[in-house]
Design a protein around this motif. Structure first.
Motif, PDB file in Angstrom:
ATOM      1  N   ALA A  39       0.828  -1.208   0.000  1.00  0.00           N
ATOM      2  CA  ALA A  39       0.000   0.000   0.000  1.00  0.00           C
ATOM      3  C   ALA A  39       0.860   1.256   0.000  1.00  0.00           C
ATOM      4  N   SER A  40       1.883   1.293   0.853  1.00  0.00           N
ATOM      5  CA  SER A  40       2.761   2.466   0.917  1.00  0.00           C
ATOM      6  C   SER A  40       3.476   2.688  -0.408  1.00  0.00           C
ATOM      7  N   ALA A  61       3.040   6.019  -2.697  1.00  0.00           N
ATOM      8  CA  ALA A  61       4.212   6.849  -2.994  1.00  0.00           C
ATOM      9  C   ALA A  61       4.429   6.972  -4.497  1.00  0.00           C
ATOM     10  N   ARG A  62       4.251   5.865  -5.207  1.00  0.00           N
ATOM     11  CA  ARG A  62       4.448   5.887  -6.664  1.00  0.00           C
ATOM     12  C   ARG A  62       3.457   6.828  -7.336  1.00  0.00           C
ATOM     13  N   THR A  97       3.149  10.066   1.902  1.00  0.00           N
ATOM     14  CA  THR A  97       3.090   9.047   2.944  1.00  0.00           C
ATOM     15  C   THR A  97       4.429   9.044   3.658  1.00  0.00           C
ATOM     16  N   PRO A  98       4.480   8.685   4.943  1.00  0.00           N
ATOM     17  CA  PRO A  98       5.753   8.754   5.675  1.00  0.00           C
ATOM     18  C   PRO A  98       6.844   7.900   5.028  1.00  0.00           C
ATOM     19  N   ARG A  99       8.097   8.334   5.209  1.00  0.00           N
ATOM     20  CA  ARG A  99       9.220   7.523   4.741  1.00  0.00           C
ATOM     21  C   ARG A  99       9.155   6.165   5.431  1.00  0.00           C
ATOM     22  N   GLU A 149      -8.611   5.776  -4.807  1.00  0.00           N
ATOM     23  CA  GLU A 149      -8.534   5.427  -6.230  1.00  0.00           C
ATOM     24  C   GLU A 149      -7.269   4.642  -6.538  1.00  0.00           C
ATOM     25  N   VAL A 150      -6.148   5.054  -5.951  1.00  0.00           N
ATOM     26  CA  VAL A 150      -4.871   4.374  -6.205  1.00  0.00           C
ATOM     27  C   VAL A 150      -4.943   2.906  -5.791  1.00  0.00           C
ATOM     28  N   LEU A 151      -5.567   2.631  -4.639  1.00  0.00           N
ATOM     29  CA  LEU A 151      -5.627   1.257  -4.151  1.00  0.00           C
ATOM     30  C   LEU A 151      -6.858   0.503  -4.651  1.00  0.00           C
TER      31      LEU A 151
END
Length: 264
Positions: A70-71, A75-76, A81-83, A201-203
């Motif tokens: 998910a992260s 990010a992509r 989102t946190p590092r 939407e991304v997920l």
């Protein structure tokens, strides 16, 4: 769950045959062994192949239940989102701890409601925690601890729109309702709503709980998405009828769904 392959593939839950349904609403993937969890998601894939719409679908569940995946997808897509660093060796985890500033949130790769999360901000504690996790052959999933005021937001997205949101206030660094945090209704800014919709939407989710955090520097971050969210606390705080909204979304999907494939 029972899957039967005899020319066709049939899926049954308890005594209910699911492959004759138009839509199945997924409200839980029970805890279990890796094999059990994979089988349950495989059953949802089999249902979709038969033309049964799953809400949420198996791909969305795979993306949201796996925190690293998910992260990476968020990010992509440019969603803040946190590092994050995920690894398998103690040595790599200790290096990641230092790289992320010596203050991290360690989370299980799979999990919800804050279970199994811990904050580590001391090198000696990091050494002990990471070696203890090594005994479980765990994957180390480390996120930088973002300075904030002890509050975060949970928004519920249904059918591409933000249905309602709450502010969660905890007594420490963690603000999960299951861990004793308090909830109150809140209005999101236009930017926060945009982030929630984009993350959903991304997920590829039909509905999800989206966790947002405003860091001390004023930036908004998407922490994670829950693809099988509970909504009791949000509903009590906001008065929004979540179940009715979800049913309305399902009815909208039915009205536009193509005919299911015929059985052979």
């Amino acid at each position: 769950m029972v899957g039967r392959i005899d020319g066709n593939v049939a899926v049954r839950s308890s005594e209910q045959s699911l492959d004759g349904c138009d839509i199945v609403i997924v409200r839980g993937i029970p805890r279990g062994s890796l094999e059990q969890v994979i089988f349950r998601v495989d059953a949802l894939h089999a249902l979709e192949a038969r033309g049964v719409r799953c809400v949420n679908g198996p791909r969305a569940i795979e993306r949201t239940v796996d925190k690293f995946l998910a992260s990476a997808l968020l990010a992509r897509a440019g969603v803040p989102t946190p590092r994050t660093i995920a690894c398998e060796r103690v040595e790599d985890a200790l290096e990641a701890f230092e790289e992320l500033g010596g203050d991290v949130i360690v989370k299980p790769l799979f999990g919800s409601m804050g279970a199994g999360m811990t904050r580590v901000d001391d090198p000696d504690v990091a050494y002990r925690v990471f070696h203890a996790l090594a005994l479980e052959r765990a994957v180390y999933y480390l996120q930088e601890a973002l300075p904030h005021d002890g509050r975060d937001l949970r928004a519920l997205v249904v059918g591409g729109r933000v249905l309602a949101a709450i502010e969660r206030v905890g007594s420490g660094w963690r603000a999960n309702l299951a861990r004793g945090a308090r909830a109150r209704a809140t209005e999101l800014t236009a930017e926060q709503e945009r982030l929630c919709r984009e993350a959903a939407e991304v997920l590829g989710v039909d509905y999800a709980g989206v966790d947002l955090l405003r860091a001390a520097d004023g930036r908004e971050y998407v922490l994670e998405l829950n693809g099988i969210p509970g909504w009791r606390g949000l509903q009590e705080a906001t008065g929004v009828d979540v179940a009715t909204a979800l049913v309305a979304h399902v009815e909208a999907l039915l009205s536009e769904a193509p005919p299911a494939p015929l059985s052979r």
